[in-house]
Design a protein around this motif. Structure first.
Motif, PDB file in Angstrom:
ATOM      1  N   ALA A  89       0.830  -1.213   0.000  1.00  8.63           N
ATOM      2  CA  ALA A  89       0.000   0.000   0.000  1.00  8.63           C
ATOM      3  C   ALA A  89       0.861   1.258   0.000  1.00  8.63           C
ATOM      4  N   GLY A  90       2.189   1.107   0.013  1.00  2.18           N
ATOM      5  CA  GLY A  90       3.079   2.262   0.012  1.00  2.18           C
ATOM      6  C   GLY A  90       3.256   2.886   1.381  1.00  2.18           C
ATOM      7  N   LEU A  91       2.951   2.130   2.432  1.00  2.95           N
ATOM      8  CA  LEU A  91       3.062   2.644   3.797  1.00  2.95           C
ATOM      9  C   LEU A  91       4.225   1.975   4.518  1.00  2.95           C
ATOM     10  N   SER A  92       4.854   2.731   5.387  1.00  2.00           N
ATOM     11  CA  SER A  92       5.964   2.206   6.186  1.00  2.00           C
ATOM     12  C   SER A  92       5.556   2.209   7.648  1.00  2.00           C
ATOM     13  N   PHE A  93       6.089   1.255   8.383  1.00  2.00           N
ATOM     14  CA  PHE A  93       5.845   1.225   9.823  1.00  2.00           C
ATOM     15  C   PHE A  93       7.002   0.504  10.478  1.00  2.00           C
ATOM     16  N   ASP A 126      -1.924   4.659  20.432  1.00  2.00           N
ATOM     17  CA  ASP A 126      -3.225   3.998  20.534  1.00  2.00           C
ATOM     18  C   ASP A 126      -3.485   3.054  19.372  1.00  2.00           C
ATOM     19  N   GLY A 127      -2.587   3.015  18.428  1.00  2.00           N
ATOM     20  CA  GLY A 127      -2.748   2.161  17.260  1.00  2.00           C
ATOM     21  C   GLY A 127      -1.413   1.975  16.572  1.00  2.00           C
ATOM     22  N   LEU A 128      -1.464   1.485  15.374  1.00  2.00           N
ATOM     23  CA  LEU A 128      -0.240   1.284  14.595  1.00  2.00           C
ATOM     24  C   LEU A 128       0.044   2.552  13.808  1.00  2.00           C
ATOM     25  N   ARG A 129       1.243   3.069  13.951  1.00  2.00           N
ATOM     26  CA  ARG A 129       1.666   4.304  13.292  1.00  2.00           C
ATOM     27  C   ARG A 129       2.295   3.946  11.948  1.00  2.00           C
ATOM     28  N   VAL A 130       1.725   4.504  10.857  1.00  2.00           N
ATOM     29  CA  VAL A 130       2.266   4.271   9.517  1.00  2.00           C
ATOM     30  C   VAL A 130       2.632   5.623   8.914  1.00  2.00           C
ATOM     31  N   THR A 131       3.600   5.613   8.015  1.00  2.96           N
ATOM     32  CA  THR A 131       4.063   6.848   7.381  1.00  2.96           C
ATOM     33  C   THR A 131       4.186   6.650   5.879  1.00  2.96           C
ATOM     34  N   ALA A 132       4.256   7.763   5.169  1.00  2.00           N
ATOM     35  CA  ALA A 132       4.523   7.785   3.733  1.00  2.00           C
ATOM     36  C   ALA A 132       5.322   9.050   3.450  1.00  2.00           C
ATOM     37  N   SER A 133       5.859   9.158   2.255  1.00  2.00           N
ATOM     38  CA  SER A 133       6.713  10.314   1.953  1.00  2.00           C
ATOM     39  C   SER A 133       5.908  11.597   1.734  1.00  2.00           C
ATOM     40  N   THR A 134       4.672  11.491   1.268  1.00  2.00           N
ATOM     41  CA  THR A 134       3.822  12.679   1.098  1.00  2.00           C
ATOM     42  C   THR A 134       2.427  12.369   1.643  1.00  2.00           C
ATOM     43  N   MET A 135       1.661  13.432   1.887  1.00  2.00           N
ATOM     44  CA  MET A 135       0.295  13.242   2.382  1.00  2.00           C
ATOM     45  C   MET A 135      -0.555  12.532   1.328  1.00  2.00           C
TER      46      MET A 135
END
Length: 184
Positions: A89-93, A126-135
């Motif tokens: 999905a293009g998400l990092s965690f 409170d949950g799983l934190r995911v990141t991506a390079s842009t919004m």
């Protein structure tokens, strides 16, 4: 005399003829019933085979949608993390803080359906934190999490030190229990 017909001989012949005709009728009736029974059994088998063959693609979709991820001896968080397919999905965690909140068998109307619901959280959030390079990539990745094998109660987004972040609260993944010899 050999050529004369006696009434007793005619009666015996008629009785024997009647017995032969009756025996033939009984045998043909039995054979007809057996043939009808066999024909019905063959029709039932054909209907079953048709239904079975129609369900084969569904089994493949089931295996693709709900991946194997739970070892019968305990919780395998690495496999659970893989079954989330966040990278697709293009998400990092960070899987360092990944922990299990609950594991339960999924049932429908009290009948187990062959799935296990594993709810996870990450770190101290409170949950799983995911990141991506842009919004935009974060939103696109979150939309890809709309799948049959993932349940999410809430999603909060923010920008943390210039990095788009989403916190997935109540994140659960539905997986098949690990099967012996399953290479999925």
């Amino acid at each position: 005399m050999l050529g004369s017909k006696s009434p007793a001989g005619l009666i015996v012949g008629a009785v024997l003829g009647a017995i032969i005709v009756y025996s033939g009728w009984v045998a043909s009736t039995g054979m007809r019933q057996a043939a009808e029974s066999q024909s019905k059994a063959l029709d039932n088998f054909r209907a079953w085979l048709s239904a079975y063959e129609a369900l084969l693609p569904v089994e493949g979709q089931w295996r693709e949608t709900f991946r194997s991820g739970i070892d019968s001896r305990g919780q395998d968080l690495v496999e659970v993390a893989r079954s989330l397919r966040l990278d697709e999905a293009g998400l990092s965690f960070s899987d360092v803080g990944l922990r299990s909140k609950s594991v339960e068998s999924v049932a429908w109307e009290g009948v187990p359906v062959g799935l296990v619901r594993t709810c996870v959280t990450g770190g101290d959030s409170d949950g799983l934190r995911v990141t991506a390079s842009t919004m935009a990539e974060l939103m696109k990745g979150i939309s890809k999490l709309s799948r049959k094998d993932i349940e999410i109660d809430a999603i909060t987004t923010r920008v943390d030190k210039g990095i788009p972040v989403a916190v997935l609260s109540g994140l659960c993944v539905l997986v098949r229990p690990e099967e012996t010899g399953d290479a999925t």
